[in-house]
Design an enzyme around this catalytic site. Structure first.
Site, PDB file in Angstrom:
ATOM      1  N   ARG A 128       0.855  -1.199   0.000  1.00 10.56           N
ATOM      2  CA  ARG A 128       0.000   0.000   0.000  1.00 10.56           C
ATOM      3  C   ARG A 128       0.886   1.243   0.000  1.00 10.56           C
ATOM      4  O   ARG A 128       1.321   1.751   1.031  1.00 10.56           O
ATOM      5  CB  ARG A 128      -0.906  -0.012   1.243  1.00 10.56           C
ATOM      6  CG  ARG A 128      -1.780   1.223   1.357  1.00 10.56           C
ATOM      7  CD  ARG A 128      -2.827   1.311   0.273  1.00 10.56           C
ATOM      8  NE  ARG A 128      -3.780   0.205   0.369  1.00 10.56           N
ATOM      9  CZ  ARG A 128      -4.583  -0.157  -0.637  1.00 10.56           C
ATOM     10  NH1 ARG A 128      -4.538   0.465  -1.810  1.00 10.56           N
ATOM     11  NH2 ARG A 128      -5.412  -1.170  -0.475  1.00 10.56           N
ATOM     12  N   GLN A 141      -8.469  -7.448  -8.595  1.00 11.67           N
ATOM     13  CA  GLN A 141      -8.286  -6.049  -9.010  1.00 11.67           C
ATOM     14  C   GLN A 141      -6.814  -5.768  -9.309  1.00 11.67           C
ATOM     15  O   GLN A 141      -5.938  -6.123  -8.527  1.00 11.67           O
ATOM     16  CB  GLN A 141      -8.797  -5.174  -7.854  1.00 11.67           C
ATOM     17  CG  GLN A 141      -8.243  -3.795  -7.800  1.00 11.67           C
ATOM     18  CD  GLN A 141      -9.331  -2.732  -7.702  1.00 11.67           C
ATOM     19  OE1 GLN A 141     -10.292  -2.748  -8.464  1.00 11.67           O
ATOM     20  NE2 GLN A 141      -9.176  -1.796  -6.799  1.00 11.67           N
ATOM     21  N   ARG A 201       1.603  -6.894  -9.261  1.00 10.18           N
ATOM     22  CA  ARG A 201       1.925  -6.314  -7.944  1.00 10.18           C
ATOM     23  C   ARG A 201       1.916  -7.367  -6.841  1.00 10.18           C
ATOM     24  O   ARG A 201       2.249  -7.058  -5.700  1.00 10.18           O
ATOM     25  CB  ARG A 201       0.962  -5.177  -7.603  1.00 10.18           C
ATOM     26  CG  ARG A 201      -0.493  -5.602  -7.437  1.00 10.18           C
ATOM     27  CD  ARG A 201      -1.364  -4.420  -7.046  1.00 10.18           C
ATOM     28  NE  ARG A 201      -2.743  -4.816  -6.810  1.00 10.18           N
ATOM     29  CZ  ARG A 201      -3.624  -4.088  -6.139  1.00 10.18           C
ATOM     30  NH1 ARG A 201      -3.287  -2.911  -5.669  1.00 10.18           N
ATOM     31  NH2 ARG A 201      -4.854  -4.502  -5.974  1.00 10.18           N
ATOM     32  N   HIS A 220       0.934   2.828 -10.600  1.00 10.17           N
ATOM     33  CA  HIS A 220      -0.013   3.329  -9.586  1.00 10.17           C
ATOM     34  C   HIS A 220       0.734   4.161  -8.529  1.00 10.17           C
ATOM     35  O   HIS A 220       0.800   3.800  -7.349  1.00 10.17           O
ATOM     36  CB  HIS A 220      -0.696   2.125  -8.950  1.00 10.17           C
ATOM     37  CG  HIS A 220      -1.988   2.395  -8.257  1.00 10.17           C
ATOM     38  ND1 HIS A 220      -2.119   3.308  -7.233  1.00 10.17           N
ATOM     39  CD2 HIS A 220      -3.222   1.863  -8.443  1.00 10.17           C
ATOM     40  CE1 HIS A 220      -3.379   3.307  -6.820  1.00 10.17           C
ATOM     41  NE2 HIS A 220      -4.069   2.443  -7.534  1.00 10.17           N
ATOM     42  N   ASP A 276     -11.755   9.656  -7.582  1.00 11.43           N
ATOM     43  CA  ASP A 276     -11.284   8.473  -8.315  1.00 11.43           C
ATOM     44  C   ASP A 276     -11.675   8.693  -9.773  1.00 11.43           C
ATOM     45  O   ASP A 276     -12.822   8.460 -10.159  1.00 11.43           O
ATOM     46  CB  ASP A 276     -11.935   7.210  -7.738  1.00 11.43           C
ATOM     47  CG  ASP A 276     -11.269   5.934  -8.246  1.00 11.43           C
ATOM     48  OD1 ASP A 276     -10.392   6.015  -9.121  1.00 11.43           O
ATOM     49  OD2 ASP A 276     -11.636   4.845  -7.750  1.00 11.43           O
ATOM     50  N   GLU A 321      -1.585   8.514 -11.448  1.00 13.43           N
ATOM     51  CA  GLU A 321      -1.147   7.231 -11.999  1.00 13.43           C
ATOM     52  C   GLU A 321      -1.217   7.269 -13.517  1.00 13.43           C
ATOM     53  O   GLU A 321      -2.296   7.429 -14.080  1.00 13.43           O
ATOM     54  CB  GLU A 321      -2.064   6.123 -11.476  1.00 13.43           C
ATOM     55  CG  GLU A 321      -2.375   6.234  -9.996  1.00 13.43           C
ATOM     56  CD  GLU A 321      -3.666   5.511  -9.593  1.00 13.43           C
ATOM     57  OE1 GLU A 321      -4.118   4.606 -10.323  1.00 13.43           O
ATOM     58  OE2 GLU A 321      -4.224   5.862  -8.555  1.00 13.43           O
TER      59      GLU A 321
HETATM   60  O1  TA6 Z   1      -6.269   3.574  -9.305  1.00  4.67           O
HETATM   61  C1  TA6 Z   1      -7.334   3.917  -8.486  1.00  4.67           C
HETATM   62  C2  TA6 Z   1      -7.939   2.660  -7.921  1.00  4.67           C
HETATM   63  O2  TA6 Z   1      -8.304   1.786  -8.937  1.00  4.67           O
HETATM   64  C3  TA6 Z   1      -9.121   3.065  -7.041  1.00  4.67           C
HETATM   65  O3  TA6 Z   1     -10.360   2.710  -7.607  1.00  4.67           O
HETATM   66  C4  TA6 Z   1      -8.828   2.463  -5.723  1.00  4.67           C
HETATM   67  O4  TA6 Z   1      -9.679   1.549  -5.235  1.00  4.67           O
HETATM   68  C5  TA6 Z   1      -7.356   2.152  -5.798  1.00  4.67           C
HETATM   69  O5  TA6 Z   1      -7.006   1.969  -7.116  1.00  4.67           O
HETATM   70  C6  TA6 Z   1      -6.726   1.152  -4.870  1.00  4.67           C
HETATM   71  O6  TA6 Z   1      -6.982  -0.145  -5.227  1.00  4.67           O
HETATM   72  P1  TA6 Z   1      -6.451  -1.336  -4.346  1.00  4.67           P
HETATM   73  O7  TA6 Z   1      -6.824  -2.588  -5.088  1.00  4.67           O
HETATM   74  O8  TA6 Z   1      -4.953  -1.174  -4.213  1.00  4.67           O
HETATM   75  O9  TA6 Z   1      -7.131  -1.217  -3.011  1.00  4.67           O
END
Ligand code: TA6
Length: 282
Positions: A55, A75, A80, A154, A198, A257
């Site tokens: 993070r 996601q 990563r 990111h 966002d 990003e």
């Molecule tokens: O890049 C922005 C994003 O996609 C947001 O929607 C937000 O949730 C963030 O990334 C963090 O995502 P993560 O999966 O690291 O919690």
């Protein structure tokens, strides 16, 4: 020593009186200190043992940004969440030091790898110069069939107080607002944050400036072959909902990003794509 590999979890690069630190896990850069001053945000609650994406820093997003209906990957994909291979020092001279990391399917955790069964090779190059950090992601299709990807750097920037921060260079760009919904056009010269933000901004190749970070005049961001820019701050409720992020830390970060995310890139067999960002501490 310009490149210290004595830790088994990360590489520390020094050049002139600047430094950077990159974890093998995710090839995540967690620190950049041009002239000794930290410009990158890393959460005080970040998990650094390889059990969760880090993070903060510059997590690498591949093979897709966010979640997509055609993929069961988590996601932001698997880059990563994989321990990258150390490829070594590519350049080390008076003007810069460059190190490289690599990712191939055989080092991606099997539970993730099986969800995206394509052949690829990624090379991530990190170049440190006096007040400049350049990060370049190269993506190659090493298989016999085409595939699509989206990708993004990111980057979490460290700021003293979000209320004073402005991002300059997005005027006129259209953006997808992931909080309020809909597509809009940015009419501000200086994008500020006073609630959850966002957004996926599309187009533009001009450099951006992140102003009011509390160190110097900010950071100038140049991008190559990354058409999109995501601006993110979780604000109060999302900050509280993240287990690896302090409740008040949204005051001290902004994600800007660069990515190629609004339109997937198709890579044919043997083809290579490359995108990079250069950050200049000003
Ligand atoms: O890049 C922005 C994003 O996609 C947001 O929607 C937000 O949730 C963030 O990334 C963090 O995502 P993560 O999966 O690291 O919690």
């Amino acid at each position: 020593m310009p490149v210290d590999t004595t830790n088994n979890d990360r590489v520390v690069i020094t050049h002139s009186n600047s430094s950077a630190e990159v974890y093998y896990y995710g090839a995540t850069l967690t620190s950049w200190k041009p002239h000794g001053q930290e410009r990158i945000f890393l959460s005080e609650k970040a998990i650094l043992n390889g059990s969760k994406a880090i993070r903060g820093g510059i997590p690498l997003v591949f093979p897709h940004f966010g979640t997509i209906p055609t993929s069961k990957l988590p996601q932001h994909g698997f880059a990563r969440n994989s321990r990258w291979e150390w490829l070594g020092v590519a350049v080390d001279n008076a003007s810069e030091t460059t190190v490289q990391f690599g990712l191939k399917p055989d080092v991606v955790p099997e539970n993730l790898r099986s969800l995206w069964p394509h052949e690829f090779k990624l090379v991530y190059s990190v170049t440190l110069a006096a007040n400049t950090l350049k990060t370049t992601l190269e993506i190659q299709n090493t298989g016999t069939e085409s595939w699509e990807f989206t990708s993004l750097l990111h980057t979490y920037f460290k700021v003293q107080e979000i209320a004073t921060v402005g991002v300059v260079g997005l005027t006129g760009a259209s953006f997808l607002d992931k909080v309020a919904g809909g597509t809009h056009q940015e009419d501000r010269d200086r994008v500020t944050v006073a609630s959850e933000v966002d957004r996926v901004y599309q187009g533009g190749s001009a450099p951006l400036t992140i102003q009011g970070t509390g160190v110097g005049s900010g950071v100038v961001l140049h991008k190559e072959n990354f058409p999109d820019v995501v601006v993110w701050n979780p604000w109060v409720d999302k900050a509280k909902a993240m287990g690896d992020f302090g409740d008040e830390e949204y005051h001290h970060m902004i994600c800007v990003e660069v990515g190629s995310v609004s339109k997937p890139v198709t890579l044919g067999p043997g083809e290579t794509w490359q995108g990079s960002q250069t950050l200049v501490g000003v």
